[in-house]
Design a protein around this motif. Structure first.
Motif, PDB file in Angstrom:
ATOM      1  N   UNK A   7      82.631  61.478  13.788  1.00  0.00           N
ATOM      2  CA  UNK A   7      81.411  61.840  13.071  1.00  0.00           C
ATOM      3  C   UNK A   7      81.764  62.274  11.641  1.00  0.00           C
ATOM      4  N   UNK A   8      80.938  61.940  10.659  1.00  0.00           N
ATOM      5  CA  UNK A   8      81.232  62.346   9.288  1.00  0.00           C
ATOM      6  C   UNK A   8      81.218  63.859   9.136  1.00  0.00           C
ATOM      7  N   UNK A  81      74.940  62.167  13.814  1.00  0.00           N
ATOM      8  CA  UNK A  81      75.784  63.360  13.927  1.00  0.00           C
ATOM      9  C   UNK A  81      76.568  63.637  12.650  1.00  0.00           C
ATOM     10  N   UNK A  82      76.469  64.835  12.181  1.00  0.00           N
ATOM     11  CA  UNK A  82      77.231  65.297  11.020  1.00  0.00           C
ATOM     12  C   UNK A  82      77.804  66.660  11.358  1.00  0.00           C
ATOM     13  N   UNK A  83      79.092  66.819  11.118  1.00  0.00           N
ATOM     14  CA  UNK A  83      79.749  68.112  11.310  1.00  0.00           C
ATOM     15  C   UNK A  83      79.764  68.813   9.957  1.00  0.00           C
TER      16      UNK A  83
END
Lengths: 143, 143
Positions: A7-8, A81-83
């Motif tokens: 995830x980016x 999804x982004x962290x």
């Protein structure tokens, strides 16, 4: 060697001026108010991303003083999804929205504007608790 | 919407059993001893990655108790830039190396084996300082 696909990852920065913080009004989807931030480029550290994004989105030089936490629930970003790693930084001067920000202004973190994009309402609650108690958010969240 | 391409993100877990920690001997490049960990999959949180990797690499169930820090210097992984979030967790039982780990055993974090892969010597120094003083590594490192 092929690199894994993950995830980016982004950095967000809670920029403090006095007892206020800078929030932007987002130009792009998802709309609403947000903590300034953006994606990590290859070749930069996550904390350098936070400093760069403050310069690009709110036109301020910031000095990182703390890392608040890492937020990675798969549904926290409606684009996918982004962290994000959330930093707390000191700033001075007058914020000016640019790039992804339609505008940037100072707000009371205990009484933020609405609606806040992403999980930024939760992040600001964690920030206020950290200010009041020194306690960081739990490193374990229900998946 | 196309997602940005960012450096891959991993989770590492310092698994404590009593006053010892579990380190693995790596099967793959880069060789040496290491804190167990691995890349974040789509659909899982970073902390869930840490728990999954402990199960896969050292055959232990762990309970996350702290997040130590985020390490992202572009040269910290000789395979290419990798960002890692380092957690501290409690474990019990007998570690058994599997997957990416040739072996897994208990070590004194104040006297770790050598060579340690990646920047894990620095991470273990930060961990010992955190144990001794409660202080986390500085969120700002020279880029």
């Amino acid at each position: 060697m092929p690199r894994p696909e993950c995830p980016p990852i982004a950095a967000d920065v809670i920029a403090e001026i006095g007892d206020k913080i800078v929030l932007i009004e987002r130009k792009n989807f998802p709309h609403g108010y947000a903590i300034p931030g953006g994606f990590v480029d290859f070749g930069e550290t996550v904390e350098a991303t936070a400093v760069r994004e403050a310069r690009e989105e709110i036109s301020l030089d910031v000095e990182i003083r703390e890392m608040l936490g890492v937020y990675s629930r798969p549904d926290r970003d409606p684009r996918g999804q982004t962290i994000t790693v959330v930093y707390i930084a000191r700033a001075s001067g007058v914020p000016k929205g640019a790039d992804d920000a339609k505008s940037a202004a100072l707000y009371d973190p205990r009484n933020p504007p609405s609606p806040l994009a992403f999980d930024h309402a939760e992040i600001l609650r964690d920030y206020v608790r950290f200010l009041d108690t020194g306690q960081r958010p739990s490193p374990w969240r229900k998946p």
